[in-house]
Design a protein around this motif. Structure first.
Motif, short mmCIF file in Angstrom:
data_model
loop_
_atom_site.label_atom_id
_atom_site.label_comp_id
_atom_site.label_asym_id
_atom_site.label_seq_id
_atom_site.Cartn_x
_atom_site.Cartn_y
_atom_site.Cartn_z
N LYS A 233 -13.89 -11.51 5.41
CA LYS A 233 -12.59 -12.06 5.83
C LYS A 233 -12.71 -12.85 7.13
CE LYS A 233 -9.94 -8.37 3.56
NZ LYS A 233 -9.15 -7.12 3.79
N THR B 139 -11.07 -7.07 11.72
CA THR B 139 -11.29 -6.71 10.32
C THR B 139 -12.57 -5.89 10.19
OG1 THR B 139 -11.56 -7.61 8.09
CG2 THR B 139 -12.48 -8.93 9.86
N THR B 140 -12.62 -5.04 9.17
CA THR B 140 -13.87 -4.35 8.86
C THR B 140 -14.67 -5.13 7.82
OG1 THR B 140 -12.78 -3.05 7.13
CG2 THR B 140 -12.91 -2.04 9.32
N SER B 141 -14.06 -6.20 7.30
CA SER B 141 -14.67 -6.95 6.18
C SER B 141 -15.25 -8.26 6.67
CB SER B 141 -13.61 -7.24 5.11
OG SER B 141 -12.94 -6.06 4.73
N HIS C 287 0.83 -1.21 0.00
CA HIS C 287 0.00 0.00 0.00
C HIS C 287 0.87 1.27 0.00
CE1 HIS C 287 -4.37 1.16 0.69
NE2 HIS C 287 -3.74 2.32 0.57
N ILE D 274 9.42 -0.72 9.32
CA ILE D 274 10.00 -1.92 8.68
C ILE D 274 10.92 -2.69 9.63
CG2 ILE D 274 9.53 -1.42 6.28
CD1 ILE D 274 12.26 0.02 6.10
N ARG E 146 -2.20 -10.21 -0.92
CA ARG E 146 -1.17 -9.36 -1.50
C ARG E 146 -1.10 -9.61 -2.99
NH1 ARG E 146 0.69 -4.99 0.79
NH2 ARG E 146 2.83 -5.04 1.52
N ILE F 211 -6.79 -6.67 8.00
CA ILE F 211 -6.25 -7.91 7.45
C ILE F 211 -6.03 -7.73 5.95
CG2 ILE F 211 -6.51 -10.43 7.41
CD1 ILE F 211 -6.22 -9.08 10.23
#
Ligand code: NAP
Ligand code: ZN
Length: 350
Positions: free
Chosen positions: A211, A206-208, A41, A295, A340, A184
């Motif tokens: 998932k 998750t908002t989905s 992203h 990272i 991904r 996620i």
């Protein structure tokens, strides 16, 4: 030499084919022909200059797996034909206290990112992995020990893997700890796999709704749809650690409330617009903390790759030809990716 790449000339322009130059390998350089590149992203945030400061033309890509095709005279650790990875970093000062500790991502003189970083080479900033080839100082090249048929799914470990692994290790996630992973997507699905592999009780947020079931397959012991206040309330004051990977601005109080005394919410998502300021009372009452993490250094990235190779961990990917990159960005923006996108770089020649 001139090679094919894909990039954008402006924030409001789609990505398009372009030709770029790579240097001839110097004494310490490794030249890598790129097989696969994950789509982070951060690539989208950068191409569209959502964080500001993007230099154009912009060629993103910092989840790179490829094959060594040449090495400089002084390179001892890598040989032609070897499979290697490049992550988000291609250089750092090598002498500040952070570099001395192997924390090149916190280089006090500024690390050089794989794209949009400062360089003396044309066009004056680094160009990333949406390209056929890259030339990198050997200190920033990683060994890949996964089997050949997993290489595309290894690419996302180079950013999504290390960005979640590093805070999980730093905050000592492991058996006996209750850990939440928020969002996620690319980072979050790796966070779930890694926290589970480290032995923590792992809860996915998750908002989905779509998932809910697969987050369990990724390794979550429980999945909470964060839009449901009752599901959230049932976990108040119970988490040791929560890792927030969400790429958009949202209410942090919903998560600080879920921490137990001395628990920590670590932010790794970097939204275009800031999160609303969190409620101080929720922090002071239980000495809760909010922190951030960037990272990971080169040594820790190698440690993460070896940990994943040993445990058989890779990303769940959807492979795309480079020509579908704008479509992939649009779907990523809608949280419509499991989990991904990875570019097959051989599509650059088409
Ligand atoms: P991604 O694949 O797009 O995943 C982000 C996930 O966040 C989505 O899948 C979605 O998960 C959730 N989400 C998205 N919009 C949301 C919204 N409006 N409200 C609530 N949840 C939302 O992105 P990524 O590649 O994992 O990257 C995530 C963020 O981390 C980006 O901001 C990226 O720039 C940043 N990043 C930081 C570092 C670092 O070093 N700190 C490194 C790499 C990336 P659900 O569908 O499950 O809700
Ligand atoms: Zn990234």
């Amino acid at each position: 030499m001139t090679i094919k790449a894909y990039g954008a000339y402006a924030a409001d322009k789609p990505l398009e084919p372009l030709a770029i130059e790579r240097r001839q390998p110097g004494p310490h350089d490794v030249q890598i022909d790129i097989l696969f590149c994950g789509v982070c992203h951060s690539d989208l945030h950068t191409v569209r200059s959502e964080w500001g400061g993007t230099l154009y033309p912009c060629v993103p890509g910092h989840e790179i797996v490829g094959r060594v095709t040449a090495v400089g005279a002084d390179v001892a650790g890598f040989a032609v034909g070897e499979t290697v990875g490049i992550g988000c970093l291609v250089d750092s000062c090598q002498h500040c206290p952070s570099c001395a500790e192997g924390l090149e991502q916190y280089c006090e003189n500024g690390f050089v990112g794989t794209y949009n970083g400062p360089t003396h080479e044309a066009p004056g900033h680094t160009l990333g992995g949406y390209s056929q080839r890259i030339v990198v100082d050997d200190k920033f090249v990683l060994k890949i020990r996964h089997p050949e048929d997993q290489l595309a799914a290894v690419a996302p470990l180079l950013c999504a893997g290390i960005t979640t692994y590093s805070p999980l290790r730093h905050w000592k996630v492991g058996p006996g700890k209750k850990v939440g992973i928020v969002g996620i997507g690319g980072l979050g699905h790796m966070g779930v796999k890694l926290a589970h592999a480290m032995g923590a009780r792992t809860i996915a947020f998750t908002t989905s709704e779509s998932k809910r079931e697969d987050a369990k397959a990724l390794g979550a012991d429980e999945v909470i749809v964060s839009r449901n206040p009752d599901e959230m309330a049932a976990h108040e004051g119970s988490f040791d650690f929560i890792l927030d990977t969400v790429a958009a601005s949202h209410d942090l109080n919903a998560y600080t409330k879920l921490l137990r005394r001395d628990g920590t919410l670590v932010l790794v998502g970097v939204p275009e617009h800031p999160h609303p300021s969190p409620d101080v009372s929720a922090l002071i009452m239980k000495r809760r903390a909010i922190a951030g993490s960037l990272i990971g250094g080169i040594a820790e990235t190698q440690e993460m790759l070896d940990f994943c190779a040993e445990k058989g961990i890779v990303a769940d990917i959807e492979m795309i030809p480079i020509q579908k990159i704008d479509e992939a960005y649009d779907r990523m923006q809608k949280s419509d990716v499991k989990y991904r996108f990875v570019i097959d770089n051989s599509s650059l020649v088409e």
